[in-house]
Design a protein around this motif. Structure first.
Motif, PDB file in Angstrom:
ATOM      1  N   LEU A  15      17.163  13.850  20.858  1.00 31.68           N
ATOM      2  CA  LEU A  15      16.575  15.083  21.375  1.00 31.68           C
ATOM      3  C   LEU A  15      15.213  15.342  20.714  1.00 31.68           C
ATOM      4  O   LEU A  15      14.246  15.727  21.379  1.00 31.68           O
ATOM      5  N   ALA A  16      15.143  15.131  19.394  1.00 36.23           N
ATOM      6  CA  ALA A  16      13.882  15.326  18.675  1.00 36.23           C
ATOM      7  C   ALA A  16      12.814  14.337  19.155  1.00 36.23           C
ATOM      8  O   ALA A  16      11.634  14.691  19.295  1.00 36.23           O
ATOM      9  N   PHE A  17      13.215  13.099  19.419  1.00 41.64           N
ATOM     10  CA  PHE A  17      12.285  12.083  19.907  1.00 41.64           C
ATOM     11  C   PHE A  17      11.678  12.494  21.246  1.00 41.64           C
ATOM     12  O   PHE A  17      10.452  12.443  21.443  1.00 41.64           O
ATOM     13  N   PHE A  21       7.516  13.762  22.185  1.00 41.27           N
ATOM     14  CA  PHE A  21       6.689  13.211  23.249  1.00 41.27           C
ATOM     15  C   PHE A  21       6.366  14.278  24.288  1.00 41.27           C
ATOM     16  O   PHE A  21       5.263  14.318  24.836  1.00 41.27           O
ATOM     17  N   GLY A  22       7.323  15.164  24.588  1.00 45.65           N
ATOM     18  CA  GLY A  22       7.056  16.253  25.519  1.00 45.65           C
ATOM     19  C   GLY A  22       5.998  17.202  24.992  1.00 45.65           C
ATOM     20  O   GLY A  22       5.179  17.732  25.747  1.00 45.65           O
ATOM     21  N   PHE A  23       6.003  17.422  23.672  1.00 49.66           N
ATOM     22  CA  PHE A  23       5.006  18.288  23.032  1.00 49.66           C
ATOM     23  C   PHE A  23       3.603  17.725  23.258  1.00 49.66           C
ATOM     24  O   PHE A  23       2.685  18.427  23.676  1.00 49.66           O
ATOM     25  N   VAL A  24       3.449  16.436  22.982  1.00 55.80           N
ATOM     26  CA  VAL A  24       2.144  15.798  23.160  1.00 55.80           C
ATOM     27  C   VAL A  24       1.791  15.705  24.641  1.00 55.80           C
ATOM     28  O   VAL A  24       0.620  15.820  25.028  1.00 55.80           O
ATOM     29  N   GLY A 145       6.934  21.008  26.062  1.00 62.33           N
ATOM     30  CA  GLY A 145       5.654  21.209  26.728  1.00 62.33           C
ATOM     31  C   GLY A 145       5.146  22.623  26.578  1.00 62.33           C
ATOM     32  O   GLY A 145       3.928  22.857  26.466  1.00 62.33           O
ATOM     33  N   SER A 146       6.057  23.580  26.568  1.00 63.25           N
ATOM     34  CA  SER A 146       5.668  24.986  26.446  1.00 63.25           C
ATOM     35  C   SER A 146       5.070  25.273  25.072  1.00 63.25           C
ATOM     36  O   SER A 146       4.017  25.901  24.952  1.00 63.25           O
ATOM     37  N   LEU A 147       5.756  24.805  24.030  1.00 63.23           N
ATOM     38  CA  LEU A 147       5.232  25.020  22.681  1.00 63.23           C
ATOM     39  C   LEU A 147       3.943  24.232  22.470  1.00 63.23           C
ATOM     40  O   LEU A 147       3.014  24.696  21.801  1.00 63.23           O
ATOM     41  N   GLY A 148       3.882  23.048  23.067  1.00 62.64           N
ATOM     42  CA  GLY A 148       2.651  22.266  22.985  1.00 62.64           C
ATOM     43  C   GLY A 148       1.487  23.012  23.608  1.00 62.64           C
ATOM     44  O   GLY A 148       0.374  23.036  23.064  1.00 62.64           O
ATOM     45  N   LEU A 149       1.739  23.634  24.761  1.00 62.53           N
ATOM     46  CA  LEU A 149       0.693  24.417  25.419  1.00 62.53           C
ATOM     47  C   LEU A 149       0.262  25.588  24.543  1.00 62.53           C
ATOM     48  O   LEU A 149      -0.929  25.886  24.423  1.00 62.53           O
ATOM     49  N   ALA A 150       1.228  26.247  23.912  1.00 63.79           N
ATOM     50  CA  ALA A 150       0.915  27.410  23.072  1.00 63.79           C
ATOM     51  C   ALA A 150       0.122  27.015  21.831  1.00 63.79           C
ATOM     52  O   ALA A 150      -0.815  27.715  21.435  1.00 63.79           O
ATOM     53  N   VAL A 151       0.489  25.889  21.216  1.00 66.36           N
ATOM     54  CA  VAL A 151      -0.150  25.476  19.964  1.00 66.36           C
ATOM     55  C   VAL A 151      -1.485  24.780  20.211  1.00 66.36           C
ATOM     56  O   VAL A 151      -2.480  25.033  19.513  1.00 66.36           O
TER      57      VAL A 151
END
Length: 440
Positions: A15-17, A21-24, A145-151
């Protein structure tokens, strides 16, 4: 067996993996939302071309989703994830190498759509590895993806003097290049997942019982992995479920969710620009949208696990009515209020609908990927409808009011549909544990 919160530790590692990748991967979402003007100028095209390209990617992705789900049922989610990652890598390479309308349409429109074969992979992986925290696991993956967008939004905006869309895509290409071998090394199937119940013993025919003790029966011919007959049978079996009212509600709700997603992903910045919202306000609302997606995702994952799922989904779509109403009557703080309301409901609709469908179908032992792919197909088609309707709305009226009103009405119908299911006691039970071996 090492467990963490009643699940295997390796399940949380997988899940972390996927989350990292979703974050990036949110970089691609940021480029589409923020750099539309720059892309148009670089390619020498209008916004309508970008919208048509995005619609093409969504449409092909919608078709690819059930095909990918069927492939997952046949060859496992690991191989499908690899094929999808390669397609994403190829799409980025084409866009970066051929910076013209043809290259952009081929890479971002066609190839990105084909990468949609991996849309069901995370759902099936979660079904294979998780037993007690599936809704939360799906929400965690979706929140990346949501947290990636926020950060990343404030970081990228603050460096826009030297960053452009090609630079961001280059970074995403390098990371995607590393992702393919990591899938090979990290992703694997849960071999200890409960196997399907063995079928009832079949009585032997007289011819088989009359065989001599030493005589061996010839083995049955092996079934081909790719069988159009099997695929056709899977679709026919799924069509039988459409006679159930719960499935009609879920499909309409997922279509509505797709329209809402398409409206936000493709047209939200344009809606704010028409209202003369400042760049600072738009940047803040986009970052806030990503942050609230994470908080709302966690909240609704808890609701989906600890209260009747259809009741939680009824509330979710009710909140979306309020969000789009705020956007329709656009005033000074509408961008912030909309991000707060819609962001809180962003991640719950799709995994929640799929989980309710699992309860209704009660077919966890087979065709998991295909059924999930068809539901994702309906959701993706909603995005296509939103992209086309948004373009027509702007060309005819120079605003997006009709599209926003459609979101309000459809969300109202979806909320009412889930509430009726709850009042009738349909789809209120916990989703059964999906069994069956899922290859990887």
């Amino acid at each position: 067996m090492r467990l963490l919160f009643k699940e295997k530790k390796y399940a949380w590692f997988l899940l972390a993996f996927l989350w990292v990748f979703g974050f990036v991967g949110s970089l691609g979402r940021f480029v589409m939302a923020y750099y539309q003007k720059d892309i148009s100028e670089t390619l020498g095209v209008g916004r309508s071309f970008l919208g048509a390209t995005w619609s093409t990617a969504i449409f092909i992705g919608a078709i690819s989703a059930p095909l990918g789900g069927w492939l997952i049922d046949k060859i496992g989610y690991k191989k499908v994830m690899i094929y999808s990652a390669i397609a994403n890598l190829l799409s980025l390479a084409i866009v970066l190498l051929f910076r013209n309308p043809v290259g952009y349409f081929l890479g971002f429109g066609l190839i990105t759509g084909i990468a949609g074969i991996g849309a069901s992979a995370s759902y099936v992986l979660v079904a294979n590895w998780f037993k007690h925290h599936r809704a939360k696991a799906l929400m965690i993956i979706g929140s990346a993806g949501s947290l990636g967008l926020a950060v990343l939004t404030p970081v990228l905006v603050s460096n826009k003097s030297w960053l452009n869309w090609t630079t961001v895509y280059t970074v995403l290409f390098i990371i995607s290049l590393a992702f393919v071998p990591l899938i090979l090394l990290i992703v694997r199937s849960n071999k200890e997942a409960p196997e399907e119940e063995a079928p009832a013993p079949v009585q032997e025919s007289p011819s088989s019982t009359n065989k001599e003790p030493g005589e061996e029966q010839s083995p049955a011919p092996a079934e081909p992995v790719f069988s159009l007959k099997k695929m056709s049978e899977g679709f026919k079996a799924f069509l039988l479920y459409l006679t159930r009212p719960v499935m009609l509600v879920i499909m309409f709700a997922l279509l509505t969710c797709g329209i809402s997603m398409g409206t936000v992903e493709m047209n939200l910045m344009a809606i704010h620009q028409l209202a003369h919202v400042s760049d600072g306000m738009m940047s803040s609302s986009l970052s806030l949208l990503g942050l609230l997606e994470l908080v709302g995702g966690v909240t609704f994952s808890i609701l989906l696990d600890y209260m009747p799922r259809v009741k939680a989904l009824a509330y979710l779509y009710f909140f979306r009515i309020a969000g789009f109403a705020v956007l329709f009557f656009h005033f000074d703080y509408s961008p912030i209020l909309f991000s707060l309301i819609f962001g809180a409901t962003y991640l719950g609709a799709v995994p929640g609908g799929i989980l309710v469908a699992g309860e209704a179908l009660n077919e966890g032992k087979k065709q998991i990927g295909l059924q999930t792919g068809i539901l994702l197909l309906i959701h993706q088609l909603g995005g296509v409808v939103a992209a086309i309707a948004g373009g027509l709305n702007y060309d005819l009226a120079h605003n997006y009011q009709f599209l926003i009103a459609v979101n309000v009405v459809f969300s109202l119908v979806a909320s009412a549909g889930y509430f009726v299911l709850y009042r009738k006691g349909i789809g209120v039970k916990k989703a059964p544990v999906l069994t069956g071996e899922v290859g990887a």
